[in-house]
Design an enzyme around this catalytic site. Structure first.
Site, PDB file in Angstrom:
ATOM      1  N   CYS A 131       6.929  19.895  50.419  1.00 21.42           N
ATOM      2  CA  CYS A 131       7.281  19.917  48.988  1.00 21.42           C
ATOM      3  C   CYS A 131       8.474  20.832  48.685  1.00 21.42           C
ATOM      4  CB  CYS A 131       6.081  20.337  48.148  1.00 21.42           C
ATOM      5  SG  CYS A 131       4.716  19.164  48.272  1.00 21.42           S
ATOM      6  N   HIS A 267       9.101  22.512  41.265  1.00 21.12           N
ATOM      7  CA  HIS A 267       8.392  21.421  41.946  1.00 21.12           C
ATOM      8  C   HIS A 267       7.236  20.969  41.062  1.00 21.12           C
ATOM      9  CE1 HIS A 267       6.194  19.051  44.706  1.00 21.12           C
ATOM     10  NE2 HIS A 267       5.264  19.957  44.955  1.00 21.12           N
ATOM     11  N   ASN A 297       2.719  14.241  42.016  1.00 19.10           N
ATOM     12  CA  ASN A 297       3.418  15.110  42.958  1.00 19.10           C
ATOM     13  C   ASN A 297       4.148  14.220  43.972  1.00 19.10           C
ATOM     14  OD1 ASN A 297       4.194  16.835  45.001  1.00 19.10           O
ATOM     15  ND2 ASN A 297       2.262  17.961  45.086  1.00 19.10           N
TER      16      ASN A 297
END
Ligand code: UT7
Length: 340
Positions: A131, A267, A297
């Site tokens: 990520c 993020h 996500n």
């Protein structure tokens, strides 16, 4: 009479480490056409819109069709970013793709993107930091541009996490989605106060946390692709507490405080993590860009997807100070301070 020899570099000179090296010249994104809402998910997973939205802020995610790969999404995002920058592939001499869901074990997804764009010059490679992959890729590319190793680069985050989810595990499968985002980095000319460009970056990792968020397969270990496994609460706690160090580092390097920031583009994993991080850093809620409700996500794609989203592009102005920040499996984490 003694002559004073100054050791400080002339601001903006080649020896000045504070010199801005690259600026973002264009942004673009791509999402699979298929949208899966929380209610759609609840038809085959023991969950509910109420649980997912209240715990994460997610309302829907995009899911790639069969045969639609990370490189397909990356190519579309790259073309959109080139259009946005008013450039063609001939202007580019480096492609860096951040992905944890490459099309193949090898070659790198970046070379597939290079081929699809019809580019046979320059170089292309992938970065694996899950990520935080986009922050890592941006940092590496900025450094390469700063060293004169590239002039203009595509930095892409592209993921098809739907392929590594265990759809029987409701604690993870509701959280992730597919997509890609890209930026064009251009080596900057001219220097000085207020110039657009990447002002500072900061990267960290600590592999002692590697069992908290991982995929239980791989070519060298199991010869399988594997599925994502996560100890959600451990990740949640760490994401809020640990990323402060990289943010403070880039603010200090930039000689600013959180008050000076115009936009925070973190993020997009969980709205509760984003809210708590912004509060801890002293960043006002109206400066926070949120896309997690629409995308879920998307790992390395989440920040460039947010940078290309109307909620950011319609509001950001030249000269604005933008902070990006991410935490991912490993753990890896990082931040970058950018003047738009
Ligand atoms: O990019 C970085 C990667 N990941 C992240 O950033 C994720 C970080 N972690 C999180 O976002 C949160 O920890 C989650 C959203 C994953 C979970 O939220 P939580 O508030 O920590 O929930 P929990 O794990 O404590 O679970 C609470 C309850 C449990 O039931 P019991 O044991 O209290 O009866 C779970 O079984 O919620 C249950 N549960 C669900 N219920 C409905 C877990 N997943 C679901 C679900 N639907 N999908």
């Amino acid at each position: 009479m003694q002559t004073r020899v100054s050791t400080a570099p002339t601001p903006g000179s080649a020896t000045d480490d504070r010199r801005i090296k690259a600026r973002i010249a264009g942004v673009g994104s791509a999402l699979p056409a298929r949208i899966m809402s929380n209610d759609d998910l609840a038809e085959f997973v023991d969950t509910s819109d109420e649980w997912i939205f209240s715990r994460t802020g997610i309302k829907q995610r995009h899911i790639a069709q069969d045969g639609e790969c990370s490189s397909d999404l990356a190519e579309r995002a790259a073309r959109a970013a080139l259009d946005n920058a008013g450039m063609t592939v001939d202007d580019i001499d480096l492609i860096v793709v951040a992905t944890a869901t490459p099309d193949n074990t090898f070659p790198a997804t970046a070379v597939s993107v290079q081929h699809r764009l019809g580019m046979t010059h320059g170089a292309a490679f992938d970065v694996a930091a899950v990520c935080s992959g986009f922050v890592y890729a941006l940092t590496v590319t900025n450094a390469m541009i700063g060293q004169g190793m590239a002039k203009r680069a595509l930095v892409i985050g592209a993921e098809t996490f739907s392929r590594i989810l265990d759809w029987e595990d409701r604690t993870t499968c509701v959280l992730f989605g597919d997509g890609a985002g890209a930026v064009v980095l251009d080596s900057s000319v001219g220097v000085g106060e207020g110039q657009a460009g990447i002002i500072a970056t900061s990267l960290r990792s600590d592999g002692s946390h590697k069992d908290k968020l991982f995929v239980d397969g791989g070519p060298s270990s199991t010869q399988t692709v594997g599925h994502l496994r996560m100890r959600g609460q451990d990740v949640f706690r760490f994401a809020i507490s640990a990323t402060v160090d990289v943010v403070e580092d880039v603010l200090a390097k930039g000689g600013i405080t959180a008050d000076d920031l115009d936009w925070f583009v973190p993020h997009q994993a969980n709205k509760r993590i984003i809210d708590a991080s912004a509060k801890k850093l002293g960043i006002a809620p109206e400066k926070v860009i949120l896309t997690v409700q629409d995308h879920g996500n998307t790992s390395a794609a989440s920040i460039p997807l947010a940078l290309a989203s109307p909620s950011f592009t319609a509001r950001v102005r030249p000269g604005d100070l933008v902070l990006i920040e991410a935490l991912g499996g490993g753990f890896t984490w990082g931040a970058a301070l950018i003047r738009w």
